[in-house]
Design an enzyme around this catalytic site. Structure first.
Site, PDB file in Angstrom:
ATOM      1  N   MET A  51       1.686   3.458  -0.756  1.00 54.83           N
ATOM      2  CA  MET A  51       2.714   2.423  -0.771  1.00 54.83           C
ATOM      3  C   MET A  51       3.562   2.480   0.491  1.00 54.83           C
ATOM      4  O   MET A  51       3.834   3.557   1.033  1.00 54.83           O
ATOM      5  CB  MET A  51       3.578   2.561  -2.022  1.00 54.83           C
ATOM      6  CG  MET A  51       2.781   2.423  -3.320  1.00 54.83           C
ATOM      7  SD  MET A  51       3.801   2.491  -4.808  1.00 54.83           S
ATOM      8  CE  MET A  51       4.658   0.916  -4.710  1.00 54.83           C
ATOM      9  N   SER A  95       0.766  -3.562  -0.458  1.00 55.39           N
ATOM     10  CA  SER A  95       0.544  -2.325  -1.214  1.00 55.39           C
ATOM     11  C   SER A  95       1.217  -2.388  -2.585  1.00 55.39           C
ATOM     12  O   SER A  95       0.717  -1.806  -3.553  1.00 55.39           O
ATOM     13  CB  SER A  95       1.048  -1.109  -0.428  1.00 55.39           C
ATOM     14  OG  SER A  95       2.436  -1.201  -0.162  1.00 55.39           O
ATOM     15  N   CYS A 148      -4.829   6.623  12.912  1.00 52.04           N
ATOM     16  CA  CYS A 148      -4.036   6.787  11.692  1.00 52.04           C
ATOM     17  C   CYS A 148      -4.917   6.598  10.462  1.00 52.04           C
ATOM     18  O   CYS A 148      -4.834   7.358   9.497  1.00 52.04           O
ATOM     19  CB  CYS A 148      -2.882   5.788  11.677  1.00 52.04           C
ATOM     20  SG  CYS A 148      -1.744   6.024  10.292  1.00 52.04           S
ATOM     21  N   CYS A 195       4.050   1.265  14.300  1.00 54.22           N
ATOM     22  CA  CYS A 195       5.135   1.753  13.438  1.00 54.22           C
ATOM     23  C   CYS A 195       6.096   2.676  14.167  1.00 54.22           C
ATOM     24  O   CYS A 195       7.313   2.551  14.037  1.00 54.22           O
ATOM     25  CB  CYS A 195       4.558   2.434  12.200  1.00 54.22           C
ATOM     26  SG  CYS A 195       3.574   3.923  12.548  1.00 54.22           S
TER      27      CYS A 195
END
Length: 354
Positions: free
Chosen positions: A10, A16, A102, A198
């Site tokens: 999440m 998500s 990632c 991010c």
């Protein structure tokens, strides 16, 4: 009957969150899990994947769905793998895509290991892609919503990982996901999607490089494809393949960045006719099937996440490499980005452009 256990990665976003809601509706025993990722010193909690607001939203959604929710500390492993991969790529003169690393090392190894340790049989994410089991093999397909399809960044997955993977939102168009979020009573139905890296927290990557790897931003010469010096650059990492504006070079014809020569610290520019490539080499190739094709094959090839697929011959070589030969010259081919291969809706695999 015992419910199958699924951990949902999440983020506090709509995709998500709806993935978790759909799985609970389908009868899974669902647990929410969120990663606490690295943020730059002095900018703690700025990583958009785990800001205090994102974490609060994810926890709130878990409460509404009545599912357990855990936060896992991944700061160190994220910095050592994803952030370092980003810096190392620019040092090599490439334009790296850290989202690939990632997915390979953080989401589908580190987090998946935590999910399995909790006794889960599956891990789900909000990625727009589809998995189908066919003939004892897990195949990966584009999402129903091609405009949101994220199969490109999932080309790194193995058969074992796909056997544990669920992508609930891949069967729906994005507007339907937002409608479902409202129907489930989730407070994130209208939450905006994030597009930037991010850990940059919305900042220009050049500023990040200046702080963390200033040694790679050495000035050097700008030369044309025939070797004529036409200007000075302020560090190869500050430029992208195909870039036209901001070169600081006067020319009667528009000039574009053609390539970067790291050993000589030279930026090579040329005219629009010199931009296209008809052939490239791809290394570190992962085949979704687990087996490399033995013969050349036709495929649609995507050379970056936002690029349109183009037709090509893909010829497997040794050491997980392939040669891609396009039918027509393709612009903006960039070392460090992924080339991913498709046949219709099926994604075959991909690797990193050299």
């Amino acid at each position: 009957m015992t419910k199958q256990k699924a951990v949902v990665a999440m983020s506090g976003g709509v995709d998500s969150s709806v993935a978790a809601a759909l799985l609970k509706q389908q009868g899974y025993d669902v647990t929410g899990m969120m990663l606490r990722l690295w943020s730059e010193p002095g900018k703690q909690e700025s990583n958009r994947c785990c800001t205090p607001d994102s974490m609060a939203q994810a926890r709130r959604v878990a409460g509404i769905l009545d599912i357990p929710f855990y936060v896992v500390d991944a700061k160190d492993v994220f910095k050592e793998t994803v952030v370092q991969y980003f810096l190392d790529g620019y040092a090599r003169g490439e334009t790296p895509n850290p989202c690939l690393m990632c997915n390979r090392k953080i989401r589908w190894r580190f987090l998946l290991d935590h999910a399995l340790a909790l006794g889960a049989e599956f891990m789900a994410t909000g990625h727009y892609a589809r998995i189908k089991a066919e003939g004892g093999r897990m195949n990966l397909f584009r999402a129903v919503d091609h405009a949101k399809d994220q199969s490109y960044v999932l080309h790194v997955l193995t058969q074992e990982q796909l056997k544990s993977a669920l992508f609930p939102v891949g069967e729906y168009p994005k507007p339907e996901i937002r409608r479902l979020a409202a129907e489930f009573g989730l407070p994130i139905a209208s939450r905006a999607d994030s597009q930037d890296l991010c850990f940059l927290a919305g900042e220009d990557y050049r500023n990040f490089l200046q702080r963390h790897a200033p040694e790679i931003l050495k000035p050097g010469e700008i030369v044309t494809t025939d070797g004529k010096v036409v200007g000075k650059h302020n560090g190869l990492a500050n430029y992208t393949i195909g870039q036209r504006k901001g070169l600081g070079v006067f020319s009667p014809d528009p000039l574009y960045v053609i390539t970067k020569q790291v050993l000589s610290n030279t930026l090579v520019v040329g005219t629009t006719d010199e931009l296209g490539f008809t052939e490239l080499t791809v290394h570190d190739v992962n085949w979704i099937s687990g087996e490399a094709p033995k013969e050349p094959f036709r495929a649609m090839v995507k050379i970056r996440y936002s690029a349109k697929e183009v037709e090509a011959w893909v010829s497997p070589m040794q050491q997980n490499q392939v040669t891609v030969r396009f039918d027509h010259p393709v612009r903006d081919v960039t070392a460090g980005q992924a080339a991913v291969f498709y046949q219709d809706e099926l994604m075959l695999g991909g690797g990193i452009i050299q």
